[in-house]
Design a protein around this motif. Structure first.
Motif, PDB file in Angstrom:
ATOM      1  N   GLN C 159       0.851  -1.176   0.000  1.00 45.82           N
ATOM      2  CA  GLN C 159       0.000   0.000   0.000  1.00 45.82           C
ATOM      3  C   GLN C 159       0.892   1.233   0.000  1.00 45.82           C
ATOM      4  N   THR C 161       2.260   4.843   0.523  1.00 47.56           N
ATOM      5  CA  THR C 161       1.938   5.787   1.586  1.00 47.56           C
ATOM      6  C   THR C 161       2.309   7.212   1.223  1.00 47.56           C
ATOM      7  N   ASN C 165       5.901   7.366   6.418  1.00 49.90           N
ATOM      8  CA  ASN C 165       6.092   6.020   6.948  1.00 49.90           C
ATOM      9  C   ASN C 165       6.954   6.025   8.195  1.00 49.90           C
ATOM     10  N   SER C 248      -1.760   5.800   9.961  1.00 52.48           N
ATOM     11  CA  SER C 248      -2.676   4.668   9.874  1.00 52.48           C
ATOM     12  C   SER C 248      -2.161   3.579  10.805  1.00 52.48           C
ATOM     13  N   ASN C 250      -0.866   0.267  11.460  1.00 55.32           N
ATOM     14  CA  ASN C 250      -0.280  -0.840  10.718  1.00 55.32           C
ATOM     15  C   ASN C 250       0.848  -1.453  11.520  1.00 55.32           C
ATOM     16  N   HIS C 256       5.741   1.189   6.100  1.00 49.67           N
ATOM     17  CA  HIS C 256       4.331   1.252   6.454  1.00 49.67           C
ATOM     18  C   HIS C 256       3.986   2.598   7.058  1.00 49.67           C
ATOM     19  N   SER C 257       2.786   3.009   6.767  1.00 53.68           N
ATOM     20  CA  SER C 257       2.240   4.163   7.460  1.00 53.68           C
ATOM     21  C   SER C 257       1.844   3.692   8.864  1.00 53.68           C
TER      22      SER C 257
ATOM     23  N   LYS D 164      -5.703  -0.409  -6.726  1.00 53.73           N
ATOM     24  CA  LYS D 164      -4.463   0.113  -6.164  1.00 53.73           C
ATOM     25  C   LYS D 164      -3.697   0.981  -7.149  1.00 53.73           C
ATOM     26  N   VAL D 177      -2.142   6.585  -3.656  1.00 50.82           N
ATOM     27  CA  VAL D 177      -1.907   6.789  -2.222  1.00 50.82           C
ATOM     28  C   VAL D 177      -3.224   7.258  -1.620  1.00 50.82           C
ATOM     29  N   ALA D 204      -3.955   4.764   3.616  1.00 53.64           N
ATOM     30  CA  ALA D 204      -2.506   4.788   3.767  1.00 53.64           C
ATOM     31  C   ALA D 204      -2.090   5.945   4.671  1.00 53.64           C
TER      32      ALA D 204
END
Ligand SMILES: Nc1ncnc2c1ncn2[C@@H]1O[C@H](COP(=O)(O)OP(=O)(O)OP(=O)(O)O)[C@@H](O)[C@H]1O
Ligand SMILES: Nc1ncnc2c1ncn2[C@@H]1O[C@H](COP(=O)(O)OP(=O)(O)OP(=O)(O)O)[C@@H](O)[C@H]1O
Ligand SMILES: [Mg+2]
Ligand SMILES: [Mg+2]
Ligand SMILES: O=P([O-])([O-])[O-]
Lengths: 252, 290, 341, 302, 252
Positions: C159, C161, C165, C248, C250, C256-257, D164, D177, D204
């Protein structure tokens, strides 16, 4: 003097504007004890510290002239001060043990110079402490902090610490001023021993001490060396009036 | 003898560590200098007379930080007035009066805890306790009280460290002459420790000026100037956002120009505070040492 | 020969001042205790109810954070892990750099350079952390986004970001704690009695050896303070990283965010109500517990070594001409009479 | 979920249709805002001088707290109201909708701002829901994005994580995003509810204010986000939904899907408030107040 | 001994578990100089510090027994230690000037005890500095920091500072160990002067000094007083074998 271990030529030192050493020429004889005497503030400690470049650490110090150790100029740019100071050890006027155990204080120098073997270190520690006449007092608490010792004990510890790196020259700045007579005597005996292998320079306020232990004596006055000679000459037949006056207690 | 002092021995570990020291220092110095420069470059153009002397108007669409400047001043002053005596006093107690033992350990431990509590927790506590329980609501005084708790350990710790570096011989010297304890502290210890105390205060001011999380829920974000003379007094009971709060709000609204403008003002402010305290501690040193 | 005064007769006014001073200082000292006590109390009162309503296990070990869903789920495990990982890494980066910089400033830097850098560092210690966040958004995130697109080119599962991150947050935190670490470590180094330095150098130790074997150990207490404050600042920072980390919930992997304990509170406290709000207080409580734990462990761990050596306090006490006597038992520097034993 | 959705939609619908009645000119939101801003400025100063004697008597203070998306409205309201009634001080805090309602329920502020409908619980606590304006939610991307609009399904797909890449949504081959708001946000609540994707979104970035979303989207290639209509500017690109552009007319006309109410909650009905607070609501309901609401880019109710 | 200024009875002192003073009974004669000698760590400094309650400041110290000054028990609860320490002044082994000007160092004590008049303070400062044989060296820089003096000068400053409060008893812990012979002689002369008005107690490592200046001498060993007598007796006819051994340098 052919067997001069250390020689200085036209050595001048300034603390900022304060001219603390003036044209000092001196030869320090190898395997002998040289004593520096003179009134408070005359530059004894300062001169001593130029001999292993400890004055480098003071801000605003300016040094002129030459100091040679075994013929090598110690103020040369190429000099390894680390090695210089290993060769020219020092005991300070105020006891200054490190904030660590007694053992680690003594082992500090040898470790710095690469000795790692536990057995070898144990041996050095014991020898050095014995050499400084303090082993019996501290042998049961080698792992305890050195800061727990009395002033006199601390000073002897510092002497032991200096011995542990096996220097060639040992500079001592009033090493016994914090010691009782018995310890003092032991240290004096020790100096006698040391001079067989090493060159010893000692600053002292105690004229008797100078007379007792030293082979040569230099008399300092306001940054100048008034006179330097064999100790018996200095005390029996001083050439300079001021030396005589000082020794006989006529000024200070 | 065997080794000539004219041959430098190479100690690899020394070289490596020296290199590390220089690398670390250049990195942090460059980073920190970069931050300052970048902020100035980005923010200097936002600064104008109007920016400094007015309050935001949504009708005219103008922006200014006069109210926030005043709020910041209020909160710094009130917080320090409360926290400094308590912090220094606490350090003096711990260092000079208390006998080591449970009590001292407890106090030192809690001081440590207090210094480690995140500002957001102070914010929550201040909101619930000063704001709701004591009924002070969103106000400058709520913010200042909350921050007092926050900077207290900073002042205590620095004072303590400073007191610890005062040689023991000064104490025994003074007490040996018959000085009473507080007299000795006042005449010998505090002057000697003053640079350390001032360091603590600098850090505290820095923290207050830079604080956001603890203030957002306590002092609020008001930006108005007092309307009258009385207003200057009642202002401490009204909500007031500091420069940093305003900066945060601008930033989250993507008003980057204004945000950097405030950042520049903050940098200048902190610089001024530092210079002032330096000057003061310098003066102290001259008075006592020379 | 008896002089005019008996030593027994005290002067009352003076005694009163002395007494008052002592009482005032004692009260001041207990202020911190009172503060910590009431904060703890309030956090418990506000934070524990939700623990029971939701269930200890569901909150602390749940991985799904959906506080506003119809069947809300309040798992904060990832949030906790993020705080741990993020703080650990920022400390691992910031502390060594900071301490080395302090060594540079105190021992290696030319006087003039140090005279310029020191005030700059002090200045930056006062810089609001939000500014670091601002710079993070403006500079770091776009940079990270580029790295991200390069690393995950063509990935179907990642995903994206936009650069917000864990790495960005860690870097911001590491930079943020630098001034604090530098400042305090430097002062601690400067407070080390110069006699230790001269003794070490006179034994033929190099400057580096002197610094690392004598000066840093003697300055340990100050450096611990620096680390503790650094950890506190890093784990407690909220505003600077809310926007930088993506926020987010995670699992904390580099790209990752992520959401930290602090940012969880800041970003939702304003909007939450009811149980959601109570859970946010629970997060506060968890954060609080963490700080307690870390503080206790760090100081216990580092101090216990000290006690064996009985070194630090006496060391930081003695200065210049005087030399310490710490005595046989653990002797708090507070009252040891030195310079004369 | 369904029940709530219906209620909300019904409410919105009612509000919108009422709003249509009041006439507002101009197709371009920004231009309209600018125009009426100037107008209201004049009006305010005129009224202030005219009615100075009448208003001099009113004094006191009003405190507001709550939603961040209502910041623009609240500040404008406070400023013009204080210009009209110099004796009154209006302060506003922007801590979020929930905190605002809680504060008004606790009696620590006079007005609680919420950018969403009040919950049944909140209403049960004696808090009155006073809808003062309607706001649209625009879907935005970075300016360089080549997609011009999305279908409702595409939008849902993007936010739930099924889509996505922009190439699957009418754009270039570029990763998406997904930017959104934090749980509890009025904007997010309305957005997810209207698209019926509650609890399914995979963000995200969960940012905690409208401005932050704007900034993130503007600066991040491939980003998508949703924000209040009143903050739109040319740093971002707005997308049409099912080919309907997010404009004031389309919202009023009901053809644009995403809108929600702005609430100024009071403890008890307006009539139960003190005269200063009543004066504020009167002011909002007056022509002057309506002009103000429009000037900040919002849609007037009733 | 009827004119005992200070008397101790069964004085015991413990540093935690370390029994540092054991059943010390001693009378210190007024208007005389009493010297304490003994090897390093035997408790001389410790005993000295019990006489003006400086040991109160050490943590974990336990003191048993009685110490009277002019017949008043100084460990009584009602004792004003401020007044006690004004009467029983102290000079430490390590020079410890305060970080202030030379003038302020000397004026510190008088100010504590309420003297405010500038003229009176000037007078006291001058007198005290002269008394400690340092006035000439520092008279031009009274306003400069005392920390800039050399070790020897600092110690004389500290003696001057102690004199400035005009104590009745003066405790000196190796006051001359950091001084050169000239200054030492001056200080010794000064002691002679002082004993006319004051009671002087001096710890020294220098046996000659003890013999030269003191009227009575006490010999300490591991916390005990082995012997106390008129100085000439101690040095000429010690009663205890250990005293004799120590004085003749047979142990330490
Ligand atoms: N670090 C320094 N900075 C400035 N001046 C100094 C410094 N160290 C010593 N001096 C000055 O240099 C002169 C010589 O000092 P030095 O310490 O060498 O004397 P000394 O003969 O060892 O005296 P003492 O017997 O008291 O130890 C003195 O006037 C002293 O004040
Ligand atoms: N503050 C203290 N805490 C614990 N033990 C101490 C303390 N001060 C001294 N001691 C111990 O008490 C004993 C007596 O010490 P003291 O300083 O009185 O000896 P001293 O005779 O003055 O020695 P020196 O001639 O070396 O000064 C020593 O064993 C010393 O280690
Ligand atoms: Mg010297
Ligand atoms: Mg002693
Ligand atoms: O800030 P909001 O509550 O309107 O999302």
């Amino acid at each position: 003097m052919n067997n001069a271990k250390i020689s200085t030529k036209k050595l001048n030192l300034y603390y900022g504007a304060n001219h603390a050493l003036k044209d000092v020429d001196m030869d320090i004889t190898a395997n002998a004890i040289t004593a520096f005497i003179g009134p408070s503030g005359c530059g004894k400690s300062t001169f001593l510290k130029t001999l292993n470049r400890m004055n480098d650490l003071v801000d605003g110090v300016k040094i002129d002239g030459e100091v040679t150790l075994d013929g090598e100029n110690i103020y040369d740019e190429k000099v390894d001060t680390t090695l210089l100071r290993k060769k020219v050890g020092m005991v300070f006027q105020q006891p200054n043990p490190f904030p660590m155990s007694i053992y680690d204080n003594i082992a500090y120098g040898p470790r710095i110079h690469g000795i790692k073997s536990k057995a070898r270190l144990d041996e050095i520690v014991e020898e050095s402490l014995k050499g400084a006449a303090i082993f019996d007092e501290v042998k049961d608490r080698l792992k305890k902090s050195a800061l727990g010792l009395s002033g006199g004990q601390q000073q002897r510890l510092c002497i032991a610490r200096a011995l542990a790196v096996q220097p060639e020259v040992l500079l001592m700045d009033e090493p016994t001023s914090a010691l009782d007579p018995i310890s003092t005597l032991k240290i004096e005996d020790l100096m006698e021993d040391l001079k067989k292998k090493y060159t010893v320079v000692v600053v002292t306020h105690n004229m008797q001490q100078a007379a007792r232990v030293s082979d040569e004596t230099a008399f300092f006055l306001v940054g100048e060396v008034v006179e330097k000679d064999i100790t018996s000459n200095i005390f029996a037949r001083p050439k300079d009036k001021r030396t005589e006056d000082y020794i006989t207690g006529r000024f200070g | 003898m065997d080794q000539s002092i004219l041959v430098k021995r190479v100690r690899v570990s020394d070289i490596v560590i020296t290199a590390a020291i220089y690398a670390a220092a250049s990195l942090s110095i460059l980073l920190l200098a970069g931050i300052v420069c970048y902020t100035f470059v980005k923010g200097i153009s936002s600064i104008s007379w109007q920016f400094l002397t007015t309050v935001p108007s949504s009708l005219k669409g103008t922006f200014g930080i006069a109210g926030n400047l005043l709020n910041t001043l209020y909160i710094v002053v009130i917080t320090l007035v409360i926290a400094t005596p308590i912090g220094v006093g606490s350090a003096i107690y711990l260092n000079e009066y208390a006998k080591p033992g449970k009590v001292v350990r407890t106090i030192e431990f809690t001081t440590e805890i207090l210094s480690g509590i995140p500002s957001i927790i102070f914010g929550l506590f201040g909101m619930v306790f000063f704001g709701n329980t004591l009924g002070l609501g969103y106000s400058i005084i709520t913010g200042a009280l909350t921050l007092t708790l926050m900077v207290l350990p900073l002042i205590t710790r620095n004072t303590q460290e400073a007191l610890k570096t005062v040689p023991e011989s000064y104490r025994s010297g003074a007490l040996g002459m018959g000085a009473a304890r507080w007299y000795m502290i006042r005449t010998i210890l505090l002057p000697s420790a003053m640079p350390g105390i001032i360091t603590g205060i600098i850090l505290a001011v820095g923290r207050i000026v830079g604080e956001s999380a603890a203030l957002l829920f306590t002092a609020g974000s008001g930006f108005l100037l007092p309307k009258s003379g009385m207003g200057f007094l009642t202002k401490i009971l009204e909500s007031g956002g500091t420069l940093t709060i305003q900066l945060y709000l601008c930033m989250s609204k993507a008003q980057y120009g204004e945000a950097f403008g405030i950042a520049v003002v903050l940098l200048v402010l902190v610089l001024l505070i530092n210079m002032l305290t330096k000057y003061l501690s310098g003066k102290f040193n001259v008075e006592t040492r020379e | 020969m008896k002089m005019a005064f008996s030593i027994v007769r005290g002067r009352h006014s003076k005694n009163a001042v002395e007494k008052a001073a002592q009482i005032i200082f004692t009260v001041c000292a207990f202020f911190a205790v009172l503060a910590v006590f009431s904060i703890t109390l309030y956090m418990l009162i506000n934070g524990t109810p939700a623990l029971f309503k939701v269930g200890l296990k569901d909150i602390l070990f749940g991985t799904v954070w959906k506080p506003t869903a119809k069947e809300p789920s309040f798992g904060i495990l990832y949030i906790i892990l993020t705080s741990i990982v993020g703080t650990a890494f920022s400390i691992a980066i910031g502390v060594p750099i900071g301490v080395l910089t302090a060594v540079f400033l105190a021992e290696a830097a030319p006087k003039k350079l140090a005279a310029v850098v020191k005030p700059a560092v002090e200045l930056l210690a006062g810089v609001p952390s939000v500014i670091y966040g601002l710079l993070g958004i403006m500079i770091l995130n776009p940079l990270m986004y580029r790295v991200e697109t390069a690393v995950f080119k063509g990935s179907e599962t990642h995903q994206f970001t936009g650069g917000a991150n864990l790495i960005s947050a860690v870097i911001v935190l590491a930079i943020m704690i630098l001034p604090t670490v530098i400042n305090i470590s430097e002062s601690a180094l400067r407070a080390v009695p110069s006699q230790y330095k001269s003794a070490s150098l006179a034994l033929g130790a190099s400057k580096i050896q002197t610094i690392f074997r004598v000066m840093l150990p003697a300055a340990k207490s100050g450096i611990i303070t620096a680390v503790v404050l650094g950890v506190g600042r890093a784990i407690g920072e909220a505003m600077a990283i809310t926007l930088v980390s993506g926020s987010s919930v995670n699992f904390p992997l580099p790209f990752h965010s992520v959401r930290f304990l602090t940012t969880a509170i800041v970003s939702e406290m304003g909007y939450a109500s009811g149980l959601h709000r109570e859970v946010l207080f629970t997060i506060g409580l968890v954060l609080f517990a963490f700080i307690m734990l870390i503080n206790t462990c760090l100081t216990k761990l580092l101090k216990s070594k000290d006690t064996q050596e009985k070194v630090k306090e006496a060391g930081s006490r003695s200065e210049g001409k005087s030399c310490g006597t710490a005595g046989e038992k653990k002797n708090r520097a507070g009252a040891a009479v030195q310079g004369e034993a | 979920g369904c029940g709530t959705t219906e209620t909300t939609t019904a409410d919105n619908g009612a509000a919108s249709s009422q709003a249509v009645a009041s006439e507002t000119a101009g197709t371009d939101t920004a231009a309209a805002a600018a125009g009426s801003e100037a107008a209201s400025g004049e009006t305010a100063s005129e009224t202030a001088s005219e009615a100075a004697s009448a208003n001099a008597g009113l004094s006191g203070s009003i405190s507001m707290a709550g939603s961040t998306s209502m910041e623009k409205l609240s500040n404008a309201l406070a400023e013009s109201f204080m210009a009209k009634y110099p004796g009154v001080t209006v302060t506003a805090e922007f801590t979020g909708s929930g905190a605002g309602v809680e504060a008004v329920a606790a009696g620590s502020v006079d007005i609680g701002n919420a950018s969403r409908n009040l919950t049944e619980e909140e209403k049960a606590g004696g808090v009155a829901e006073n809808i003062v304006a309607i706001d649209g939610i625009a879907v935005v991307t970075d300016p360089a994005n080549t997609a011009s609009g999305l279908t409702r399904e595409q939008l849902s797909g993007i936010y739930t994580g099924e889509i996505k890449n922009w190439k699957d949504a009418g754009g270039a081959d570029q990763a998406i995003v997904v930017v959104g708001r934090e749980a509890g946000s009025g904007t997010r609540g309305a957005f997810e509810e209207l698209l019926e994707i509650e609890d399914q979104c995979a963000y995200a970035n969960e940012l905690d204010s409208t401005g932050a979303v704007m900034a993130k989207v503007a600066a991040t290639p491939g980003a998508i986000g949703y924000v209040s209509l009143d903050v739109i500017d040319d740093t971002v690109k707005t997308l049409s939904i099912d080919e309907v552009e997010p404009t004031v007319e389309n919202i009023k006309g009901g053809s644009y899907l995403l809108s929600r109410p702005f609430v100024m909650a009071t403890k008890g009905e307006i009539s139960e408030q003190n005269e200063t607070v009543q004066a504020l609501f009167d002011y909002l309901a007056s022509d002057e107040g309506k002009a103000l609401i429009e000037s900040v880019g919002l849609i007037v109710t009733e």
